[in-house]
Scaffold this motif. Sequence first.
Motif, PDB file in Angstrom:
ATOM      1  N   ARG A   1       8.519  48.092   5.757  1.00 18.78           N
ATOM      2  CA  ARG A   1       8.621  48.241   4.499  1.00 18.78           C
ATOM      3  C   ARG A   1      10.185  47.827   4.271  1.00 18.78           C
ATOM      4  N   ASN A   2      10.185  47.364   3.016  1.00 16.12           N
ATOM      5  CA  ASN A   2      11.493  46.926   2.438  1.00 16.12           C
ATOM      6  C   ASN A   2      12.136  48.221   1.784  1.00 16.12           C
ATOM      7  N   PRO A   3      13.218  48.780   2.227  1.00 18.56           N
ATOM      8  CA  PRO A   3      13.494  50.166   1.811  1.00 18.56           C
ATOM      9  C   PRO A   3      14.601  49.902   0.446  1.00 18.56           C
ATOM     10  N   ASP A   4      14.764  48.884   0.203  1.00 19.02           N
ATOM     11  CA  ASP A   4      15.741  48.377  -0.904  1.00 19.02           C
ATOM     12  C   ASP A   4      14.956  48.073  -2.197  1.00 19.02           C
ATOM     13  N   GLU A   5      14.973  48.975  -3.003  1.00 22.15           N
ATOM     14  CA  GLU A   5      13.902  49.014  -4.354  1.00 22.15           C
ATOM     15  C   GLU A   5      14.594  47.743  -5.154  1.00 22.15           C
TER      16      GLU A   5
ATOM     17  N   CYS B   1      14.541  44.534  11.798  1.00 23.67           N
ATOM     18  CA  CYS B   1      15.235  45.439  11.039  1.00 23.67           C
ATOM     19  C   CYS B   1      16.410  44.709  10.313  1.00 23.67           C
ATOM     20  N   VAL B   2      17.107  43.993  11.074  1.00 21.41           N
ATOM     21  CA  VAL B   2      18.439  43.176  10.406  1.00 21.41           C
ATOM     22  C   VAL B   2      18.011  42.174   9.214  1.00 21.41           C
ATOM     23  N   GLU B   3      16.581  41.490   9.617  1.00 19.44           N
ATOM     24  CA  GLU B   3      16.304  40.309   8.496  1.00 19.44           C
ATOM     25  C   GLU B   3      15.704  41.315   7.093  1.00 19.44           C
ATOM     26  N   LEU B   4      14.876  42.326   7.404  1.00 19.58           N
ATOM     27  CA  LEU B   4      14.617  42.955   6.107  1.00 19.58           C
ATOM     28  C   LEU B   4      15.904  43.595   5.410  1.00 19.58           C
TER      29      LEU B   4
ATOM     30  N   GLU C   1       8.155  43.068  -0.556  1.00 21.47           N
ATOM     31  CA  GLU C   1       7.835  44.425  -0.792  1.00 21.47           C
ATOM     32  C   GLU C   1       7.998  44.931   0.766  1.00 21.47           C
ATOM     33  N   GLY C   2       7.745  44.153   1.648  1.00 24.49           N
ATOM     34  CA  GLY C   2       7.713  44.580   3.269  1.00 24.49           C
ATOM     35  C   GLY C   2       7.215  43.220   3.776  1.00 24.49           C
ATOM     36  N   SER C   3       6.822  43.551   5.143  1.00 29.22           N
ATOM     37  CA  SER C   3       6.485  42.470   6.209  1.00 29.22           C
ATOM     38  C   SER C   3       5.291  42.887   6.747  1.00 29.22           C
ATOM     39  N   TRP C   4       4.228  42.205   6.851  1.00 30.40           N
ATOM     40  CA  TRP C   4       3.110  42.478   7.814  1.00 30.40           C
ATOM     41  C   TRP C   4       3.358  41.552   8.892  1.00 30.40           C
TER      42      TRP C   4
ATOM     43  N   SER D   1       0.519  34.017   2.756  1.00 23.50           N
ATOM     44  CA  SER D   1       1.545  34.912   2.414  1.00 23.50           C
ATOM     45  C   SER D   1       1.342  35.801   3.958  1.00 23.50           C
ATOM     46  N   CYS D   2       2.425  36.520   4.340  1.00 26.29           N
ATOM     47  CA  CYS D   2       2.225  37.219   5.523  1.00 26.29           C
ATOM     48  C   CYS D   2       0.924  38.037   5.620  1.00 26.29           C
TER      49      CYS D   2
END
Length: 387
Positions: free
Chosen positions: A256-260, A297-300, A269-272, A185-186
């Motif tokens: 953080r992924n801001p899309d619930e 930003c575009v990827e997330l 949930e996000g990306s480290w 995992s990341c």
Amino acid sequence: MTEAIHPIQLGVGGIELHGRAARLDAAQESGLEYLHELGLDPYVVVSRHKGPGGHVIRYRLSEAFAHDWAPQYDSTMLCRKLGLDVVNKSDDLDREIVLAMLLGPVAFSYPNIEELESAVRVRRNIVQNARKTALAFDTEEAERPTEYWSYSEATGFILNPGKPIIAALQAATQPDASGKLYSFSCYRATEYVLLLGLAQELARSNPKLLGQLQHQWETRAIMSGPFHDAFLKEYGTLNEPLPMRYYVPGDRVWFRNPDEPSSNAEGYEGSWVIYMGDGQFTNFWKRDQPFNLTTKCVELYHWRHATFMGKNGKLQVDDNIVDDRVRQSLSSPAEIERILKEMLRLREPAGVYVNGGCIDATREYVRCVRPGTAEIYLPDGGGDQKK
């Protein structure tokens, strides 16, 4: 939404060294000598003040150079502004690290010059290892080279008897060393990269603590929250967030992924990531395609367009759809601007999905490591390191 303006304040942040009153001049000179070796001393303002723990010497990039080289604390521009080659010249990487620390809005505080030198080397190690890291993304399965690692639910992945931790970490994360991509995992991937950078410095400056680290991983792996507590410092807060474009090479960073809805897919949930300098963040799955702030930003943003319910009844994300969407968006300047307007905002608190973006308020970096001043606590590693 317009990015918040963070005026550079000359008397705040930068690098701090602590010194006793009787040796303050010598302590100040040691810091200037180090900056002179990097060719940075002409650009630095030095001041002294008395803090809660005693006398403090602060080194800070002068206001004029800070405004010119990193307007609004945008440290991602340092290499381009100064012509630094941080990939091929380790001295240039050190310069970028130190410059980013010198202009920082939050002070990086060290008990002596030796800890500062170690901190810079740890960051350099982390960046250089991050560039070599390539992994297979998997949120449910994990694997390590069996020559070095064994697994149990009670211990996590631990070292096989007689296997040195540095070589084991390299084999697990660097296909140039092992010839294979291993599943991570990341979040766990960043832990291994940080741990490797730390272990390499301990081999140089604190062999005793390296031995304790070796024993710890022969006994039980430290992961997730306990890993953060044992090895890392966090700077910035939600109440006093870091500027959105301020990063120091070697920082661990969360987007953080801001899309619930899509954030409910495990692993999304996000990306480290690790900030590698020159505006680049790690892409452990495609190491020859590192992210910059725009592409991250575009990827997330496009994770929300690629979710589906898998046969196992779990929400999943189709990365091929994400890749296609990203390519389409990056071909349109207007679309990039639209996405960044939504994503290039500070994240909201946990559980809140209203109007926030993907940028975290904080960053993380490795604690002090030197004998006598180390701040690392190993629950099973023995020794008397500070908690």
